[in-house]
Scaffold this motif. Structure first.
Motif, PDB file in Angstrom:
ATOM      1  N   ASP A  46      26.533 -12.504  15.491  1.00  0.00           N
ATOM      2  CA  ASP A  46      27.629 -12.537  16.464  1.00  0.00           C
ATOM      3  C   ASP A  46      28.171 -11.149  16.790  1.00  0.00           C
ATOM      4  O   ASP A  46      29.075 -11.009  17.614  1.00  0.00           O
ATOM      5  CB  ASP A  46      28.771 -13.431  15.954  1.00  0.00           C
ATOM      6  N   LYS A  47      27.632 -10.128  16.124  1.00  0.00           N
ATOM      7  CA  LYS A  47      28.056  -8.758  16.384  1.00  0.00           C
ATOM      8  C   LYS A  47      26.864  -7.946  16.889  1.00  0.00           C
ATOM      9  O   LYS A  47      25.719  -8.235  16.523  1.00  0.00           O
ATOM     10  CB  LYS A  47      28.615  -8.112  15.103  1.00  0.00           C
ATOM     11  N   PRO A  48      27.088  -6.946  17.701  1.00  0.00           N
ATOM     12  CA  PRO A  48      25.975  -6.122  18.182  1.00  0.00           C
ATOM     13  C   PRO A  48      25.215  -5.503  17.018  1.00  0.00           C
ATOM     14  O   PRO A  48      25.814  -4.937  16.099  1.00  0.00           O
ATOM     15  CB  PRO A  48      26.666  -5.050  19.034  1.00  0.00           C
ATOM     16  N   LEU A  49      23.909  -5.605  17.051  1.00  0.00           N
ATOM     17  CA  LEU A  49      23.080  -5.058  15.978  1.00  0.00           C
ATOM     18  C   LEU A  49      23.270  -3.553  15.861  1.00  0.00           C
ATOM     19  O   LEU A  49      23.269  -3.004  14.746  1.00  0.00           O
ATOM     20  CB  LEU A  49      21.600  -5.388  16.257  1.00  0.00           C
ATOM     21  N   ILE A  50      23.447  -2.871  16.976  1.00  0.00           N
ATOM     22  CA  ILE A  50      23.563  -1.421  16.990  1.00  0.00           C
ATOM     23  C   ILE A  50      24.766  -0.934  16.200  1.00  0.00           C
ATOM     24  O   ILE A  50      24.820   0.220  15.747  1.00  0.00           O
ATOM     25  CB  ILE A  50      23.634  -0.899  18.454  1.00  0.00           C
ATOM     26  N   GLU A  51      25.760  -1.827  15.994  1.00  0.00           N
ATOM     27  CA  GLU A  51      26.974  -1.459  15.264  1.00  0.00           C
ATOM     28  C   GLU A  51      26.868  -1.765  13.771  1.00  0.00           C
ATOM     29  O   GLU A  51      27.820  -1.553  13.018  1.00  0.00           O
ATOM     30  CB  GLU A  51      28.179  -2.190  15.855  1.00  0.00           C
ATOM     31  N   GLN A  52      25.716  -2.285  13.337  1.00  0.00           N
ATOM     32  CA  GLN A  52      25.551  -2.673  11.939  1.00  0.00           C
ATOM     33  C   GLN A  52      24.561  -1.730  11.239  1.00  0.00           C
ATOM     34  O   GLN A  52      23.816  -1.017  11.847  1.00  0.00           O
ATOM     35  CB  GLN A  52      25.080  -4.127  11.862  1.00  0.00           C
ATOM     36  N   GLY A  53      24.614  -1.769   9.931  1.00  0.00           N
ATOM     37  CA  GLY A  53      23.744  -0.900   9.144  1.00  0.00           C
ATOM     38  C   GLY A  53      24.555   0.005   8.233  1.00  0.00           C
ATOM     39  O   GLY A  53      25.744  -0.241   7.992  1.00  0.00           O
ATOM     40  N   PRO A  54      23.938   1.048   7.696  1.00  0.00           N
ATOM     41  CA  PRO A  54      22.556   1.506   7.946  1.00  0.00           C
ATOM     42  C   PRO A  54      21.518   0.638   7.248  1.00  0.00           C
ATOM     43  O   PRO A  54      21.798   0.015   6.224  1.00  0.00           O
ATOM     44  CB  PRO A  54      22.557   2.918   7.374  1.00  0.00           C
ATOM     45  N   PHE A  55      20.313   0.586   7.834  1.00  0.00           N
ATOM     46  CA  PHE A  55      19.198  -0.148   7.259  1.00  0.00           C
ATOM     47  C   PHE A  55      17.975   0.770   7.161  1.00  0.00           C
ATOM     48  O   PHE A  55      17.793   1.668   7.981  1.00  0.00           O
ATOM     49  CB  PHE A  55      18.827  -1.357   8.135  1.00  0.00           C
ATOM     50  N   ASP A  56      17.163   0.496   6.173  1.00  0.00           N
ATOM     51  CA  ASP A  56      15.843   1.127   6.100  1.00  0.00           C
ATOM     52  C   ASP A  56      14.788   0.230   6.740  1.00  0.00           C
ATOM     53  O   ASP A  56      13.725   0.691   7.149  1.00  0.00           O
ATOM     54  CB  ASP A  56      15.456   1.391   4.645  1.00  0.00           C
ATOM     55  N   CYS A  57      15.105  -1.063   6.799  1.00  0.00           N
ATOM     56  CA  CYS A  57      14.152  -2.051   7.283  1.00  0.00           C
ATOM     57  C   CYS A  57      14.930  -3.275   7.767  1.00  0.00           C
ATOM     58  O   CYS A  57      16.016  -3.571   7.241  1.00  0.00           O
ATOM     59  CB  CYS A  57      13.194  -2.432   6.143  1.00  0.00           C
ATOM     60  N   ILE A  58      14.407  -3.956   8.770  1.00  0.00           N
ATOM     61  CA  ILE A  58      15.007  -5.198   9.252  1.00  0.00           C
ATOM     62  C   ILE A  58      13.954  -6.300   9.213  1.00  0.00           C
ATOM     63  O   ILE A  58      12.847  -6.144   9.736  1.00  0.00           O
ATOM     64  CB  ILE A  58      15.552  -5.055  10.688  1.00  0.00           C
ATOM     65  N   ILE A  59      14.302  -7.409   8.560  1.00  0.00           N
ATOM     66  CA  ILE A  59      13.475  -8.614   8.555  1.00  0.00           C
ATOM     67  C   ILE A  59      14.209  -9.656   9.392  1.00  0.00           C
ATOM     68  O   ILE A  59      15.413  -9.877   9.205  1.00  0.00           O
ATOM     69  CB  ILE A  59      13.248  -9.122   7.124  1.00  0.00           C
ATOM     70  N   HIS A  60      13.490 -10.306  10.305  1.00  0.00           N
ATOM     71  CA  HIS A  60      14.208 -11.207  11.210  1.00  0.00           C
ATOM     72  C   HIS A  60      13.356 -12.410  11.597  1.00  0.00           C
ATOM     73  O   HIS A  60      12.120 -12.365  11.573  1.00  0.00           O
ATOM     74  CB  HIS A  60      14.616 -10.459  12.490  1.00  0.00           C
ATOM     75  N   LYS A  61      14.048 -13.478  11.936  1.00  0.00           N
ATOM     76  CA  LYS A  61      13.428 -14.644  12.561  1.00  0.00           C
ATOM     77  C   LYS A  61      14.452 -15.273  13.490  1.00  0.00           C
ATOM     78  O   LYS A  61      14.901 -16.408  13.302  1.00  0.00           O
ATOM     79  CB  LYS A  61      12.927 -15.641  11.519  1.00  0.00           C
ATOM     80  N   LEU A  62      14.847 -14.503  14.485  1.00  0.00           N
ATOM     81  CA  LEU A  62      15.706 -14.975  15.566  1.00  0.00           C
ATOM     82  C   LEU A  62      14.932 -14.789  16.861  1.00  0.00           C
ATOM     83  O   LEU A  62      14.123 -13.870  16.985  1.00  0.00           O
ATOM     84  CB  LEU A  62      17.015 -14.184  15.622  1.00  0.00           C
ATOM     85  N   TYR A  63      15.184 -15.667  17.827  1.00  0.00           N
ATOM     86  CA  TYR A  63      14.421 -15.611  19.062  1.00  0.00           C
ATOM     87  C   TYR A  63      15.341 -15.551  20.271  1.00  0.00           C
ATOM     88  O   TYR A  63      16.516 -15.891  20.202  1.00  0.00           O
ATOM     89  CB  TYR A  63      13.504 -16.839  19.174  1.00  0.00           C
ATOM     90  N   GLY A  64      14.778 -15.124  21.374  1.00  0.00           N
ATOM     91  CA  GLY A  64      15.520 -15.087  22.629  1.00  0.00           C
ATOM     92  C   GLY A  64      15.613 -13.682  23.198  1.00  0.00           C
ATOM     93  O   GLY A  64      15.530 -12.683  22.462  1.00  0.00           O
TER      94      GLY A  64
END
Length: 318
Positions: A46-64
């Motif tokens: 529900d929040k912009p991804l660009i505003e989250q982190g920091p991450f070294d890696c992203i695992i995802h299973k969302l579509y659209g």
């Protein structure tokens, strides 16, 4: 935790639907990962991804489109962050034709450990089309997107049974291959591979086909309904494919698909003629799923931890 301490840990952000999150990110996995210097961090959809982190890696299973655009934007600003896996490559698994075309196009040498193919299949839009396929047939929705509708499958015995396609098109018709009532599910997480055996649809003899009419939903298929021999399959007595074959096949599929987290269903044709000729076993890949239910695996935490640690050590391909 100080910034120095945080920088020494490997941060994996995960973006999953609630049900998938509940089964995939279990407390035992979070605890073990933390002990090994890996933080599993929930991404808030529900929040912009660009505003989250920091991450070294992203695992995802969302579509659209919106989620895909967010991933593109995030990757353009953070090119060093791995995205597992690219949405455009996952998308190929949402179509049951393009899914298996990848397997058909693979160039793989299995060193006489087995022959690999996919079932003969065709897309149909109505009950009059069979495309020279032989009965019995399996009818599956063309889209494999995880919705209840995508799991509505049928076993079709004759042209009369094709009427089930009238309201369900487009569908994929696939020739049914006798396989001893056993499917081998091969789970892949990077270079980690595990093969398990599960019960499947029973064999259908030519003699039995003479008395089978119309169609049956998968939910109604039983040994008593389609098989002359009503003995239960004893999985303990079923020999799994040799490890070298499975590992090499998984490696080739990972490379061809460009994916790290998936499983595939593998069957071994049950044909007396093959044994009589002394030929290598014939295996068929019949289905591929992205980010499957790893928690069903015995030792799933260790299985995924091997993958996470390889990521942290830059041992897995991006």
């Amino acid at each position: 935790m100080s910034n120095d301490q945080r920088s020494q840990r490997y941060q994996i952000g995960y973006a999953l639907a609630p049900k998938k999150e509940q089964t995939f990110i279990q407390p035992s996995l979070v605890t073990k990962a933390s002990e090994r210097g890996i933080d599993l961090i929930r991404i808030d959809p529900d929040k912009p991804l660009i505003e989250q982190g920091p991450f070294d890696c992203i695992i995802h299973k969302l579509y659209g489109p919106d989620w895909n655009q967010q991933l593109l934007q995030f990757s353009s600003r953070n090119p060093g962050v791995r995205v597992i896996d690219p949405p455009e490559l996952i998308e190929r698994l949402h179509n049951r034709i393009s899914m298996l075309e990848v397997v058909s196009d693979m160039k793989i040498d299995l060193n006489s450990k087995g022959k690999l193919s996919v079932p003969k299949q065709a897309v149909v839009s109505g009950p009059t089309e069979v495309h020279e396929l032989r009965f019995p047939l399996i009818a599956k929705p063309l889209e494999a997107n995880g919705t209840p509708k995508s799991h509505q499958m049928y076993l079709i015995f004759d042209t009369e049974g094709l009427q089930v396609l009238e309201e369900a098109a487009p569908m994929v018709l696939q020739e049914f291959v006798n396989h001893g009532g056993v499917v081998f599910k091969v789970y892949v997480a990077g270079s980690s591979v595990k093969c398990v055996k599960r019960k499947s649809l029973p064999d259908i003899s030519q003699e039995k086909m003479k008395s089978l009419k119309g169609f049956l939903p998968f939910s109604q298929v039983s040994s008593n309904a389609v098989d002359d021999d009503d003995r239960e399959v004893d999985l303990e007595k079923i020999e799994v494919p040799c490890e070298g074959f499975v590992v090499e096949l998984a490696r080739a599929m990972r490379e061809a698909l460009g994916l790290n987290l998936f499983n595939f269903d593998l069957i071994r044709e049950n044909d007396d003629n093959i044994s009589a000729r002394g030929d290598s076993d014939r295996y068929l890949v019949i289905d591929i799923n992205y980010l499957p239910g790893y928690a069903k695996l015995q030792g799933y935490v260790s299985f995924l931890m091997d993958f996470f640690l390889n990521l942290a050590n830059n041992g897995e391909s991006s």
